[in-house]
Design an enzyme around this catalytic site. Sequence first.
Site, short mmCIF file in Angstrom:
data_model
loop_
_atom_site.label_atom_id
_atom_site.label_comp_id
_atom_site.label_asym_id
_atom_site.label_seq_id
_atom_site.Cartn_x
_atom_site.Cartn_y
_atom_site.Cartn_z
N SER A 22 -41.62 23.45 -24.64
CA SER A 22 -40.88 24.06 -23.52
C SER A 22 -41.78 24.52 -22.39
CB SER A 22 -40.10 25.28 -24.02
OG SER A 22 -39.06 24.89 -24.85
N GLY B 221 -40.17 28.59 -12.66
CA GLY B 221 -40.33 29.76 -11.80
C GLY B 221 -41.73 30.33 -11.83
N GLU C 299 -37.65 36.86 -8.76
CA GLU C 299 -36.58 36.26 -9.55
C GLU C 299 -35.63 37.38 -9.96
OE1 GLU C 299 -37.52 32.52 -11.93
OE2 GLU C 299 -39.30 33.70 -12.26
N HIS D 276 -28.97 30.26 -18.65
CA HIS D 276 -29.50 30.28 -17.27
C HIS D 276 -28.35 30.01 -16.32
CE1 HIS D 276 -31.88 29.55 -13.73
NE2 HIS D 276 -32.96 29.94 -14.37
N ARG E 95 -30.17 38.11 -15.03
CA ARG E 95 -29.62 36.79 -15.30
C ARG E 95 -28.25 36.82 -15.99
NH1 ARG E 95 -34.25 32.99 -17.42
NH2 ARG E 95 -34.97 33.20 -15.29
C1 SIN Z 1 -36.53 29.86 -13.77
O1 SIN Z 1 -37.44 29.32 -13.16
O2 SIN Z 1 -35.46 30.18 -13.27
C2 SIN Z 1 -36.71 30.12 -15.21
C3 SIN Z 1 -37.71 31.16 -15.39
C4 SIN Z 1 -37.52 31.81 -16.70
O3 SIN Z 1 -36.67 31.40 -17.48
O4 SIN Z 1 -38.20 32.80 -16.95
#
Ligand code: SIN
Length: 575
Positions: A54, A60, A127, A247, A296
């Site tokens: 993975s 991100g 994020e 996600h 999230r």
């Molecule tokens: C993302 O890039 O949105 C995923 C990053 C993550 O799951 O920490």
Amino acid sequence: MRPRPPRPRPPGWSVTADVVVVGSGVAGLTAALRCAAAGAKVTVVTKARLDDGSTRWAQGGIAAALGDGDTPAQHLADTLVAGAGVCDEAAVRALVTEGPDAVRRLIATGARFDTDDDSGEILLTREGGHHRRRIAHAGGDATGAEISRALVEAVRRAGIETVENALVLDLLKDARGHAAGVTLHVMGEGQHDGVGAVRASAVVLATGGMGQVFSATTNPPVSTGDGVALALRAGAEVSDLEFVQFHPTVLWLGPEAEGQQPLVSEAVRGEGAYLVDADGVRFMLGQHELAELAPRDIVAKAITRRMLEQGAEHMYLDARHFGAEMWEHRFPTILAACRAHGIDPVTEPVPVAPAAHYASGGVRTDLHGRTTVPGLYACGEVACTGVHGANRLASNSLLEGLVFAERIADDITARRPWDTPAPAAAVPGSPAPAAAVPGSPAPAAGEPLLASETRCTIQRIMTAGAGVIRSARSLDEAAARLEAVHRDAVEELHRDGKTAEPGVETWEATNLLLVARVLVAAARRREETRGCHWREDRPERDDATWARHLLVTLRQDGTLDVGTTGTAAFPGTTA
Ligand code: SIN
């Protein structure tokens, strides 16, 4: 007498190391490098190729308090809020305080992060759930690929022995019940063929996640919960499996899309993209102070609610205002993935929907990555350190892999278990040892290997019953259908002595069924909504009853024992 799976073959080969690391993502390779640097003889085994896990897919970035004005205390606060009351604070404190230096060491190992052309400073993005810019990235949106490249090269430079295409089967234990190595099935192109064993007095599980337990996921095909299944068979406790993070923004490729789906990183929202419905309405405004950058679980729920209200199959992510140059420079991977599917984010909004992304739970560990089986360690997505609680904060996972892998390496190399003579020949780690002798190509006694087609059945059951929105009814139905799959296979084995041929697909299906059963058992038990566990029949968070963890073990008869901790902290993890 009960018929048994096919008689196990003895291991065709065996190698000995001080430490065997199972898995080759950021956590596994970091643990391997640090153990080797301290003088341990390390062998890394991995199911596919070294860079197939993975980590390579992470877009991100990696979160750490590296920016001006940012502090570990602020990172701690954001992580605890995202974790919805069940993070282990001591574990989070270790993560955020050791994180910045761990990232600097990763850079010293060779990882190249994006930097400002003028100042040379590391560029940081935002994020969901982060109140500051603290996400370091590489290659625009190819952070994991760069980290993987740097670590694989470092492992090769260090001359660490690696065995690729090696599916780990079971833990070996010595006469004291301590980990003593693993059995493996090596397919095709590995250095050793067939069934073998790596004997070592410290075993580090770093096998990644289990996203493939659902029909649609951002995880690669290899993420089948192998480490959690091995640990359960070895008698270890697993925890928090009900907390599956979906996600919010995964490229929507149609209602029938299955398997690994392209991720559209949260960093796209971090740089100013927004979510809209088919009428162009920004539905995240007013839902949370951070709008599209809310944690999230909140964004995934808001998207799902809007989809249900409008009978829509997806929402849209609009970043046309970035313009072509920014898309090409900052998000080249996502741009290419969208265009490969006929969508041009420069000129049109991108259809997105939630998909399974990250297992916040896993094999329970203490602050040094030790599981409840002596000598067995776990780090990265396979582990449950307590850092993520009920909902992982974005980009904390690569950091967790780094920090806890280093802690594990330090614990192992301080204890040097290989200096203590092993009391007796290795015996199987399974709690049902009759059929799981070293080198066995079959799982525990009385447990059949499942046909590879069962994978799809399990994924559909899980998506229907234990997906983004759950209820007692959906979970009861999922549990009944999973038990039927299990029962049918056991009955066939006992009636006809039949089980599927040993191989990667059949072992993966078998592991997926076990982790699916645990996940559903935990989700049924947790009668509340918390973080990414959304029970529509229990919409409130219930701190009086549920500010604690669920712990699951596998009994010898193949049934599950589900218990709870007294508080949100795991025993042995308080500072
Ligand atoms: C993302 O890039 O949105 C995923 C990053 C993550 O799951 O920490």
